[in-house]
Design an enzyme around this catalytic site. Structure first.
Site, PDB file in Angstrom:
ATOM      1  N   LYS A   1       0.776  -1.358  -0.077  1.00 15.33           N
ATOM      2  CA  LYS A   1       0.039   0.103   0.043  1.00 15.33           C
ATOM      3  C   LYS A   1       0.802   1.260  -0.129  1.00 15.33           C
ATOM      4  O   LYS A   1       0.457   2.281  -0.376  1.00 15.33           O
ATOM      5  CB  LYS A   1      -0.988   0.093   1.191  1.00 15.33           C
ATOM      6  CG  LYS A   1      -1.955  -1.168   0.896  1.00 15.33           C
ATOM      7  CD  LYS A   1      -2.823  -1.007  -0.059  1.00 15.33           C
ATOM      8  CE  LYS A   1      -3.632  -2.133  -0.497  1.00 15.33           C
ATOM      9  NZ  LYS A   1      -4.473  -1.863  -1.709  1.00 15.33           N
TER      10      LYS A   1
ATOM     11  N   TYR B   1     -13.211 -12.846   3.728  1.00 18.50           N
ATOM     12  CA  TYR B   1     -12.303 -12.167   3.793  1.00 18.50           C
ATOM     13  C   TYR B   1     -11.899 -12.262   5.272  1.00 18.50           C
ATOM     14  O   TYR B   1     -12.766 -12.214   6.397  1.00 18.50           O
ATOM     15  CB  TYR B   1     -12.685 -10.858   3.733  1.00 18.50           C
ATOM     16  CG  TYR B   1     -11.798  -9.517   4.268  1.00 18.50           C
ATOM     17  CD1 TYR B   1     -10.354  -9.550   3.180  1.00 18.50           C
ATOM     18  CD2 TYR B   1     -11.719  -8.607   5.069  1.00 18.50           C
ATOM     19  CE1 TYR B   1      -9.455  -8.662   3.853  1.00 18.50           C
ATOM     20  CE2 TYR B   1     -11.019  -7.695   5.571  1.00 18.50           C
ATOM     21  CZ  TYR B   1      -9.764  -7.761   4.832  1.00 18.50           C
ATOM     22  OH  TYR B   1      -9.093  -6.823   5.143  1.00 18.50           O
TER      23      TYR B   1
ATOM     24  N   TYR C   1      -4.084 -11.984   3.362  1.00 19.06           N
ATOM     25  CA  TYR C   1      -3.788 -11.600   1.688  1.00 19.06           C
ATOM     26  C   TYR C   1      -2.706 -12.783   1.232  1.00 19.06           C
ATOM     27  O   TYR C   1      -2.890 -13.692   0.554  1.00 19.06           O
ATOM     28  CB  TYR C   1      -3.047 -10.278   1.663  1.00 19.06           C
ATOM     29  CG  TYR C   1      -4.053  -9.307   2.226  1.00 19.06           C
ATOM     30  CD1 TYR C   1      -5.035  -9.086   0.963  1.00 19.06           C
ATOM     31  CD2 TYR C   1      -4.342  -8.628   3.192  1.00 19.06           C
ATOM     32  CE1 TYR C   1      -6.181  -7.709   1.283  1.00 19.06           C
ATOM     33  CE2 TYR C   1      -5.372  -7.688   3.686  1.00 19.06           C
ATOM     34  CZ  TYR C   1      -5.855  -7.430   2.587  1.00 19.06           C
ATOM     35  OH  TYR C   1      -7.047  -6.425   2.958  1.00 19.06           O
TER      36      TYR C   1
HETATM   37  C1  PLP Z   1      -0.614  -7.703   2.646  1.00 16.13           C
HETATM   38  C2  PLP Z   1      -1.795  -6.903   1.488  1.00 16.13           C
HETATM   39  N1  PLP Z   1      -1.727  -7.904   0.419  1.00 16.13           N
HETATM   40  C3  PLP Z   1      -2.182  -7.649  -0.642  1.00 16.13           C
HETATM   41  C4  PLP Z   1      -3.513  -6.555  -0.628  1.00 16.13           C
HETATM   42  C5  PLP Z   1      -4.447  -6.397  -1.808  1.00 16.13           C
HETATM   43  O1  PLP Z   1      -4.002  -5.270  -2.555  1.00 16.13           O
HETATM   44  P1  PLP Z   1      -5.396  -4.490  -3.354  1.00 16.13           P
HETATM   45  O2  PLP Z   1      -6.398  -3.978  -2.248  1.00 16.13           O
HETATM   46  O3  PLP Z   1      -4.722  -3.426  -4.190  1.00 16.13           O
HETATM   47  O4  PLP Z   1      -6.017  -5.540  -4.072  1.00 16.13           O
HETATM   48  C6  PLP Z   1      -3.587  -5.934   0.463  1.00 16.13           C
HETATM   49  C7  PLP Z   1      -4.468  -4.700   0.606  1.00 16.13           C
HETATM   50  O5  PLP Z   1      -4.836  -4.189   1.600  1.00 16.13           O
HETATM   51  C8  PLP Z   1      -2.657  -6.042   1.512  1.00 16.13           C
HETATM   52  O6  PLP Z   1      -2.738  -5.457   2.830  1.00 16.13           O
END
Ligand code: PLP
Length: 331
Positions: free
Chosen positions: A49, A262, A288
């Site tokens: 981010k 989620y 994630y």
């Molecule tokens: C650790 C991590 N990976 C991947 C993502 C995914 O990114 P995006 O929201 O741009 O799809 C996020 C989103 O907050 C994240 O915190």
């Protein structure tokens, strides 16, 4: 190209390394796995981010904002990195966070507090962007009445200015593959709000990447996710004046690793986190990167990715959340 002229604050430590994960590759029986270490972007224990927030905070400064308002779940990495970046550039930060199961003062929520963010916990699911948007609007109205100039950053920083961050990051990555003399077949990445994937798809097309980008849905079902990413990718290419047309078939997102939803740790993600920790000494996260790695592992095991192929795994960070999930991750 307008990309070079887009305003950006320099906050992240770049370029992040692209490293060969030899022991992980060996444990999985062959394909060469390289890890792009965007967990090492610097602030707030790193993460993707920051690459996005650099552009959004530049917008905030350009409009004379005194404070930024953003949102997410209580363990939102995006919110936490925004709070750190705002502190770094001298902007106030208000976080509207949907309270969930992981809302003890641990992980990202603990760091939000250290960064001095004003946290507003609301009773809403983290997967309800409309409710979060409404709450951010209310908070911003209140701030305006107090003489502040708020700048609202949407969930996950998902706007074309945010996605532009990963168009530029693609250029960095493609240059690194050339320096290392590799031609990766795939790039795996977790998909939340979609700004990272949208930027990567535009970047891959604009700069003729050798790899195909493979998204792994961790936030919402893949069809919904695809529509959002497609719209954002087209919008981003237009903003940057790139001669790139993004078609629906350019967007590949797997949905079967989301599990119950989620933020719910799946057994496959737990296994992936432990395998990477024990082969590479690296920390993935339960929300994630653990799920994205679970997808990569499964695709290697079923033979979709052959032993002679090369894959890049984008480590997007998320490390602080490990501490909030301790009981579920340990024996
Ligand atoms: C650790 C991590 N990976 C991947 C993502 C995914 O990114 P995006 O929201 O741009 O799809 C996020 C989103 O907050 C994240 O915190």
């Amino acid at each position: 190209m307008k990309l070079a002229n887009l305003e950006r604050l320099r906050i992240a430590t770049l370029p992040t390394p692209l490293q060969y994960a030899g022991r992980l590759s060996e444990a999985l029986g062959g394909p060469k796995i390289f890890i792009k270490r965007d967990d090492l972007t610097g602030l707030a224990l790193g993460g993707n981010k920051l690459q996005i927030v650099e552009f959004l905070l530049a917008r905030a400064k350009a409009i004379g904002a005194t404070c930024v308002v953003t949102c997410g779940g209580t363990q939102s990495n995006h919110a936490c990195q925004t709070a750190a970046a705002a502190a770094r550039v001298g902007l106030k930060c208000v976080l509207v966070l949907a309270s969930g199961v992981h809302n003890g003062l641990q992980g990202n929520l603990l760091l939000d507090n250290l960064f001095g963010a004003d946290v507003k916990l609301i009773e809403a699911p983290a997967t309800s962007p409309d409710e979060l948007d409404r709450a951010m609007e209310e908070v911003s109205e209140h701030l305006r009445r107090q003489g502040e100039v708020p700048y609202i950053i949407p969930l996950g920083g998902s706007s074309r200015y945010g996605a532009a961050g990963y168009v530029l990051a693609s250029l960095e990555l493609i240059n690194q593959t050339t320096e290392l003399g590799i031609r990766p077949d795939y790039l795996y990445v977790a998909v939340g709000s979609g700004s990272t994937l949208a930027g990567l798809i535009v970047g891959a097309k604009a700069f003729s990447a050798p790899y195909r980008v493979k998204g792994v849905a961790v936030y919402r079902p893949p069809e919904e996710q695809k529509r959002a990413v497609w719209a954002l990718a087209q919008d981003t290419a237009e903003l940057l004046g790139l001669n790139v047309t993004v078609e629906p078939h350019d967007i590949s997102i797997y949905g079967e690793f989301l599990g119950p939803g989620y933020g719910h740790l799946t057994p496959e993600a737990r296994e992936a986190i432990r395998l990477v920790a024990r082969t590479e000494g690296l920390i993935l996260d339960p929300v994630y990167t653990g799920k994205a790695m679970a997808a990569l592992i499964e695709h290697i095991r079923v033979g979709w990715i052959g032993p002679d192929e090369t894959v890049i795994f984008l480590h997007t960070g998320g490390v602080p959340a490990v501490f909030a999930y301790a009981p579920e991750l340990t024996d």
